[in-house]
Design a protein around this motif. Structure first.
Motif, PDB file in Angstrom:
ATOM      1  N   LYS A  23       3.607  10.960  -1.332  1.00  0.00           N
ATOM      2  CA  LYS A  23       2.543  10.136  -0.820  1.00  0.00           C
ATOM      3  C   LYS A  23       1.542   9.834  -0.208  1.00  0.00           C
ATOM      4  N   GLU A  26      -0.976  12.792  -1.700  1.00  0.00           N
ATOM      5  CA  GLU A  26      -1.123  12.212  -2.855  1.00  0.00           C
ATOM      6  C   GLU A  26      -2.576  11.252  -3.036  1.00  0.00           C
ATOM      7  N   ALA A  30      -6.640  11.736  -4.071  1.00  0.00           N
ATOM      8  CA  ALA A  30      -6.701  10.683  -4.398  1.00  0.00           C
ATOM      9  C   ALA A  30      -8.335  10.533  -4.299  1.00  0.00           C
ATOM     10  N   VAL A  61      -1.034   1.980   0.010  1.00  0.00           N
ATOM     11  CA  VAL A  61       0.784   2.530  -0.778  1.00  0.00           C
ATOM     12  C   VAL A  61       1.976   1.679   0.108  1.00  0.00           C
TER      13      VAL A  61
ATOM     14  N   GLN B  28      -9.798  10.204 -10.997  1.00  0.00           N
ATOM     15  CA  GLN B  28      -9.988   9.862  -9.602  1.00  0.00           C
ATOM     16  C   GLN B  28      -9.318   8.282 -10.198  1.00  0.00           C
ATOM     17  N   ARG B  31      -6.008   8.272 -10.502  1.00  0.00           N
ATOM     18  CA  ARG B  31      -5.288   9.274  -9.642  1.00  0.00           C
ATOM     19  C   ARG B  31      -5.411   8.317  -8.221  1.00  0.00           C
ATOM     20  N   TYR B  32      -6.125   8.123  -7.829  1.00  0.00           N
ATOM     21  CA  TYR B  32      -5.893   6.514  -6.806  1.00  0.00           C
ATOM     22  C   TYR B  32      -4.876   5.374  -7.695  1.00  0.00           C
ATOM     23  N   GLY B  34      -2.608   5.709  -9.458  1.00  0.00           N
ATOM     24  CA  GLY B  34      -1.053   6.785  -8.959  1.00  0.00           C
ATOM     25  C   GLY B  34      -0.844   6.459  -7.794  1.00  0.00           C
ATOM     26  N   ALA B  35      -1.728   7.011  -6.683  1.00  0.00           N
ATOM     27  CA  ALA B  35      -1.261   7.394  -5.032  1.00  0.00           C
ATOM     28  C   ALA B  35      -1.222   5.759  -4.914  1.00  0.00           C
ATOM     29  N   SER B  36      -1.704   4.718  -5.129  1.00  0.00           N
ATOM     30  CA  SER B  36      -1.908   3.502  -4.676  1.00  0.00           C
ATOM     31  C   SER B  36      -0.764   2.676  -5.019  1.00  0.00           C
TER      32      SER B  36
END
Lengths: 146, 144
Positions: A23, A26, A30, A61, B28, B31-32, B34-36
Motif C-alpha cells: 500500500k 501503491e 499513484a 490510506v 492516474q 490508480r489513486y 485504488g491506492a487511497s
C-alpha cells in the motif's frame, strides 16, 4: 443541527489498519513520487530507517482502507454526502510509519462552525502504532454546503 | 544518498525549486482511487461529474496534496518534516499540469532546533491555484 452539535468533543470513529508494504508503494506510484524511501528498503536502511517509510499523505490510506466509513460518518454527523467538500487538511508528524505497523486511529469531532451558507466540521484524528506511540495527527475541515 | 541538510541552508524569502508533474490523466485518478481507497465515482465516472456540475471527473484533492508532499520532501528530507497543511482552493481536471512551488517564510531557533516555516502552492498550466498550504520543518543546526 441540535442533535449533531452534541457530538462536538466526542470520538466519532475508531479504526485499525495494518500497514502493508504494497500500500505504501501503491500510494507513491499513484502520486508519481519516485522517492526511494517509499519503495527501496535497502536505500531506506542506508538513510538510517529500519525499512521503507510511508509518504506524508499516507494518513488518507489509513482512513479509507482502515474502515472509516464515509457514508456511516455522514449518517452520524447528519451530513448529505453529495453536499460535502474537503476544505483543508493538516498532518503533524511525530514518528515514522513502517510496513507491519498496527495503527489505531481515533477521530474526534472538534467543532461545527455555522458559516451561513455552509457548516464547517473540524475533525482531528490521532494515529497510534502498536507501541502506543502517536505517529501522526491529522486535522481536516469538511464543508457541508446547505 | 540524500544530502545532509541544515537549518543554515535555507533563507527566508528564498524560492524553492518548483516541481512540475506530468499531465493528470484518468488512469492516474483510477490508480489513486485504488491506492487511497477513495472510490468516490466523481473521480473516475464522467457522468457522475456531469450530475455533480463539475462537467466531468475531477482529481482527488488528496492527490494534489500528494504532489505537494512530494515537492516538500524534495526540499526538506522526510525526517525533518513536522507539519504539512493545505487548503483546497479549486478543482483539478484531467489534462491539468500541476506545478508545486514554495518558499521559506520564517526561520527561528527553538530549544536548540532550527525551525523553518514555508509556504507551498500548487497551480495549473494557466496559473490557477488549486491548493495553498504551509509546512514546518525542524532542521539540525551546523556544528551542534
Amino acid at each position: 443541527m441540535s442533535d449533531r452539535s452534541s457530538l462536538v468533543g466526542k470520538e466519532i470513529s475508531r479504526f485499525r489498519f495494518t500497514v502493508e508494504r504494497g500500500k505504501i508503494r501503491e500510494l507513491a506510484l499513484a502520486i508519481g513520487d519516485d522517492n526511494p524511501l517509499y519503495t527501496d528498503p535497502g536505500y531506506a536502511r542506508s538513510q538510517g530507517y529500519r525499512d521503507v517509510i510511508a509518504p506524508p499523505t499516507f494518513g488518507t490510506v489509513i482512513d479509507f482502507w482502515g474502515g472509516r466509513d464515509f457514508t456511516a460518518m455522514c449518517d452520524k454527523l447528519q451530513m448529505n454526502p453529495v453536499k460535502v467538500l474537503h476544505g483543508e487538511q493538516e498532518y503533524r508528524y511525530y514518528g515514522e510509519i513502517y510496513p507491519g505497523d498496527e495503527i489505531e486511529a481515533s477521530c474526534v469531532l472538534q467543532n461545527i462552525v455555522d458559516k451561513g451558507k455552509m457548516h464547517i466540521f473540524l475533525l482531528e484524528t490521532t494515529y497510534r502504532n502498536q507501541a502506543g506511540a502517536t505517529v501522526l495527527v491529522a486535522r481536516s475541515t469538511t464543508i457541508e454546503r446547505k | 544518498m540524500q544530502q545532509q541538510v541544515y537549518f543554515e541552508d535555507f533563507t527566508v524569502g528564498e524560492p524553492l525549486p518548483p516541481l512540475t508533474k506530468p499531465p493528470i490523466d484518468k488512469p492516474q485518478l483510477v490508480r489513486y482511487a485504488g491506492a487511497s481507497g477513495d472510490f468516490n465515482p466523481l473521480h473516475y465516472m464522467d457522468e457522475v461529474g456531469q450530475m455533480a456540475g463539475t462537467g466531468g471527473v475531477i482529481a482527488h484533492g488528496m492527490l494534489i496534496m500528494g504532489f505537494a508532499g512530494q515537492a516538500v520532501t524534495r526540499w526538506i528530507p522526510n525526517r525533518y518534516l513536522k507539519r504539512l497543511a493545505v487548503r483546497f482552493v479549486d478543482i483539478t481536471r484531467p489534462g491539468d499540469v500541476i506545478t508545486v512551488s514554495g518558499k521559506i517564510t520564517e526561520k527561528r531557533v527553538e530549544d536548540g532546533a532550527g525551525l523553518v516555516e514555508g509556504e507551498v502552492v500548487a497551480a495549473d498550466q494557466n496559473g490557477n491555484v488549486k491548493l495553498k498550504g504551509s509546512f514546518t520543518a525542524s532542521l539540525p543546526i551546523k556544528g551542534s
